[in-house]
Design a protein around this motif. Structure first.
Motif, PDB file in Angstrom:
ATOM      1  N   LEU A   1     -13.691 -70.197  23.560  1.00 19.28           N
ATOM      2  CA  LEU A   1     -14.796 -69.929  22.600  1.00 19.28           C
ATOM      3  C   LEU A   1     -16.175 -69.608  23.127  1.00 19.28           C
ATOM      4  CD1 LEU A   1     -14.085 -73.468  20.804  1.00 19.28           C
ATOM      5  CD2 LEU A   1     -13.446 -71.129  19.949  1.00 19.28           C
ATOM      6  N   ILE A   2     -16.453 -69.574  24.275  1.00 18.05           N
ATOM      7  CA  ILE A   2     -17.742 -69.206  24.901  1.00 18.05           C
ATOM      8  C   ILE A   2     -17.737 -67.758  25.135  1.00 18.05           C
ATOM      9  CG2 ILE A   2     -18.759 -68.813  27.161  1.00 18.05           C
ATOM     10  CD1 ILE A   2     -18.486 -72.101  27.449  1.00 18.05           C
ATOM     11  N   VAL A   3     -16.451 -67.109  25.498  1.00 21.96           N
ATOM     12  CA  VAL A   3     -16.365 -65.695  25.414  1.00 21.96           C
ATOM     13  C   VAL A   3     -16.269 -65.137  23.899  1.00 21.96           C
ATOM     14  CG1 VAL A   3     -14.747 -63.985  26.083  1.00 21.96           C
ATOM     15  CG2 VAL A   3     -14.988 -65.663  27.642  1.00 21.96           C
ATOM     16  N   LEU A   4     -15.672 -65.660  23.016  1.00 20.06           N
ATOM     17  CA  LEU A   4     -15.817 -65.359  21.699  1.00 20.06           C
ATOM     18  C   LEU A   4     -17.231 -65.389  21.190  1.00 20.06           C
ATOM     19  CD1 LEU A   4     -13.942 -64.465  19.151  1.00 20.06           C
ATOM     20  CD2 LEU A   4     -13.776 -66.877  18.672  1.00 20.06           C
ATOM     21  N   LEU A   5     -18.154 -66.343  21.425  1.00 20.65           N
ATOM     22  CA  LEU A   5     -19.311 -66.200  20.928  1.00 20.65           C
ATOM     23  C   LEU A   5     -20.291 -65.217  21.854  1.00 20.65           C
ATOM     24  CD1 LEU A   5     -21.666 -68.024  19.703  1.00 20.65           C
ATOM     25  CD2 LEU A   5     -21.975 -69.106  21.843  1.00 20.65           C
ATOM     26  N   GLY A   6     -19.717 -65.230  22.912  1.00 19.50           N
ATOM     27  CA  GLY A   6     -20.467 -63.813  23.745  1.00 19.50           C
ATOM     28  C   GLY A   6     -20.336 -62.416  22.869  1.00 19.50           C
ATOM     29  N   ARG A   7     -18.990 -62.301  22.638  1.00 19.93           N
ATOM     30  CA  ARG A   7     -18.591 -61.178  21.966  1.00 19.93           C
ATOM     31  C   ARG A   7     -19.118 -61.074  20.454  1.00 19.93           C
ATOM     32  NH1 ARG A   7     -16.795 -56.089  22.656  1.00 19.93           N
ATOM     33  NH2 ARG A   7     -15.367 -55.573  21.025  1.00 19.93           N
ATOM     34  N   ALA A   8     -19.152 -62.208  19.874  1.00 20.28           N
ATOM     35  CA  ALA A   8     -19.840 -62.302  18.400  1.00 20.28           C
ATOM     36  C   ALA A   8     -21.370 -61.861  18.543  1.00 20.28           C
ATOM     37  CB  ALA A   8     -19.705 -63.650  17.590  1.00 20.28           C
ATOM     38  N   VAL A   9     -22.012 -62.423  19.593  1.00 21.36           N
ATOM     39  CA  VAL A   9     -23.463 -62.271  19.619  1.00 21.36           C
ATOM     40  C   VAL A   9     -23.718 -60.833  20.137  1.00 21.36           C
ATOM     41  CG1 VAL A   9     -25.637 -62.627  21.212  1.00 21.36           C
ATOM     42  CG2 VAL A   9     -24.013 -64.443  20.361  1.00 21.36           C
ATOM     43  N   VAL A  10     -22.976 -60.091  20.858  1.00 22.57           N
ATOM     44  CA  VAL A  10     -23.240 -58.673  21.179  1.00 22.57           C
ATOM     45  C   VAL A  10     -22.885 -57.649  20.182  1.00 22.57           C
ATOM     46  CG1 VAL A  10     -23.362 -59.062  23.820  1.00 22.57           C
ATOM     47  CG2 VAL A  10     -21.238 -58.359  22.636  1.00 22.57           C
ATOM     48  N   ARG A  11     -21.803 -58.149  19.367  1.00 24.09           N
ATOM     49  CA  ARG A  11     -21.328 -57.311  18.318  1.00 24.09           C
ATOM     50  C   ARG A  11     -22.204 -57.363  17.117  1.00 24.09           C
ATOM     51  NH1 ARG A  11     -16.421 -54.169  17.946  1.00 24.09           N
ATOM     52  NH2 ARG A  11     -16.856 -54.478  15.687  1.00 24.09           N
ATOM     53  N   ALA A  12     -22.919 -58.459  16.854  1.00 24.23           N
ATOM     54  CA  ALA A  12     -24.027 -58.608  15.870  1.00 24.23           C
ATOM     55  C   ALA A  12     -25.155 -57.841  16.217  1.00 24.23           C
ATOM     56  CB  ALA A  12     -24.148 -60.168  15.650  1.00 24.23           C
ATOM     57  N   ASN A  13     -25.488 -57.588  17.331  1.00 25.51           N
ATOM     58  CA  ASN A  13     -26.524 -56.481  17.977  1.00 25.51           C
ATOM     59  C   ASN A  13     -26.253 -55.078  18.009  1.00 25.51           C
ATOM     60  OD1 ASN A  13     -28.780 -58.617  18.009  1.00 25.51           O
ATOM     61  ND2 ASN A  13     -27.326 -59.676  19.246  1.00 25.51           N
ATOM     62  N   GLY A  14     -24.903 -54.968  17.517  1.00 21.13           N
ATOM     63  CA  GLY A  14     -24.642 -53.345  17.422  1.00 21.13           C
ATOM     64  C   GLY A  14     -23.884 -52.883  19.020  1.00 21.13           C
ATOM     65  N   VAL A  15     -23.665 -53.888  19.721  1.00 17.21           N
ATOM     66  CA  VAL A  15     -22.933 -53.613  21.361  1.00 17.21           C
ATOM     67  C   VAL A  15     -21.479 -53.973  20.865  1.00 17.21           C
ATOM     68  CG1 VAL A  15     -22.975 -53.971  23.579  1.00 17.21           C
ATOM     69  CG2 VAL A  15     -25.247 -54.072  22.390  1.00 17.21           C
ATOM     70  N   THR A  16     -20.888 -52.880  21.693  1.00 18.28           N
ATOM     71  CA  THR A  16     -19.280 -53.146  21.692  1.00 18.28           C
ATOM     72  C   THR A  16     -18.840 -53.236  22.845  1.00 18.28           C
ATOM     73  OG1 THR A  16     -19.058 -50.543  21.956  1.00 18.28           O
ATOM     74  CG2 THR A  16     -19.308 -51.707  19.611  1.00 18.28           C
TER      75      THR A  16
ATOM     76  N   VAL B   1     -24.555 -68.136  28.404  1.00 21.32           N
ATOM     77  CA  VAL B   1     -24.255 -69.463  27.578  1.00 21.32           C
ATOM     78  C   VAL B   1     -23.578 -70.487  28.655  1.00 21.32           C
ATOM     79  CG1 VAL B   1     -22.925 -70.315  25.870  1.00 21.32           C
ATOM     80  CG2 VAL B   1     -23.883 -67.983  25.491  1.00 21.32           C
ATOM     81  N   THR B   2     -22.780 -70.212  29.366  1.00 25.06           N
ATOM     82  CA  THR B   2     -22.077 -71.089  30.294  1.00 25.06           C
ATOM     83  C   THR B   2     -23.283 -71.759  31.224  1.00 25.06           C
ATOM     84  OG1 THR B   2     -20.027 -69.921  30.361  1.00 25.06           O
ATOM     85  CG2 THR B   2     -20.486 -71.546  32.170  1.00 25.06           C
TER      86      THR B   2
ATOM     87  N   LEU C   1     -19.507 -75.432  19.854  1.00 22.46           N
ATOM     88  CA  LEU C   1     -18.976 -74.025  19.925  1.00 22.46           C
ATOM     89  C   LEU C   1     -18.160 -73.829  18.539  1.00 22.46           C
ATOM     90  CD1 LEU C   1     -18.357 -72.741  23.356  1.00 22.46           C
ATOM     91  CD2 LEU C   1     -20.221 -72.209  21.898  1.00 22.46           C
ATOM     92  N   GLN C   2     -17.364 -74.855  18.381  1.00 22.71           N
ATOM     93  CA  GLN C   2     -16.444 -74.557  17.121  1.00 22.71           C
ATOM     94  C   GLN C   2     -17.481 -74.640  15.826  1.00 22.71           C
ATOM     95  OE1 GLN C   2     -13.346 -77.448  17.246  1.00 22.71           O
ATOM     96  NE2 GLN C   2     -13.576 -77.645  19.416  1.00 22.71           N
ATOM     97  N   ALA C   3     -18.488 -75.417  15.553  1.00 23.62           N
ATOM     98  CA  ALA C   3     -19.129 -75.560  14.617  1.00 23.62           C
ATOM     99  C   ALA C   3     -20.020 -74.057  14.391  1.00 23.62           C
ATOM    100  CB  ALA C   3     -19.925 -76.757  14.565  1.00 23.62           C
ATOM    101  N   VAL C   4     -20.753 -73.749  15.701  1.00 23.01           N
ATOM    102  CA  VAL C   4     -21.364 -72.442  15.563  1.00 23.01           C
ATOM    103  C   VAL C   4     -20.692 -71.483  15.295  1.00 23.01           C
ATOM    104  CG1 VAL C   4     -22.619 -71.093  17.208  1.00 23.01           C
ATOM    105  CG2 VAL C   4     -23.177 -73.384  17.321  1.00 23.01           C
TER     106      VAL C   4
END
Length: 169
Positions: free
Chosen positions: A100-115, A127-128, A144-147
């Motif tokens: 979930l931490i990795v998924l959150l990191g991915r979601a954050v960078v994707r939301a900012n246009g970084v792939t 985050v860790t 993390l689940q709620a976020v």
């Protein structure tokens, strides 16, 4: 490497560095939130004990220590952890939390246009290393689940309101 280092620091915090600032943490503090608010209520549900009946629940599971504050849907979401032994469930939940931490990191960078996955893993490392990240990982909190589900709900609200409602629920 940054994420592996951050996870290593978190492990040191649970083991070698559990006596920080002159405050000795009890030997069983790691994943206490998982144990009390996820594992034992789910275990009770599986065993046919009502986890919301305080007297019978705490009589059957005195090690739970706290009364479960979550909705019944939480029991269903975490059902797979309840069919495992406590030790195995704790290991599985830590692995789930790292994912979930990795998924959150991915979601954050994707939301900012970084792939880049590198950016996602560095974000996951940050985050860790943060205090909320450590609480989530070391105590077994469900933040993390709620976020992530709240982010999904907001992200798809216009296109798929039913999915947004499901994520929010």
């Amino acid at each position: 490497l940054a994420l592996i280092a951050a996870l290593g620091i978190a492990m040191l915090r649970v083991t070698t560095l559990s006596d920080v600032g002159g405050i000795r943490l009890s030997a069983d503090w790691a994943l206490i939130d998982f144990q009390s608010t996820i594992y034992y209520p789910v275990r009770a549900f599986i065993d046919g004990v009502n986890p919301y009946d305080r007297a019978s629940y705490l009589a059957r599971y005195p090690e739970a220590e706290t009364f479960p504050p979550f909705l019944p849907s939480t029991l269903l979401i975490h059902l797979p952890f309840g069919v495992m032994t406590l030790a195995l469930a704790k290991m599985a939940y830590v692995a789930f939390s790292v994912g979930l931490i990795v998924l959150l990191g991915r979601a954050v960078v994707r939301a900012n246009g970084v792939t880049s996955w590198t950016a996602a893993l560095v974000t996951a490392a940050v985050v860790t290393l943060s205090r909320p990240g450590q609480w989530n990982l070391l105590l077994g909190q469900v933040t993390l689940q709620a976020v992530l589900l709240s982010w999904v709900a907001l992200h798809v609200a216009q296109r798929a309101p039913w999915l947004s409602g499901l994520a929010l629920g």
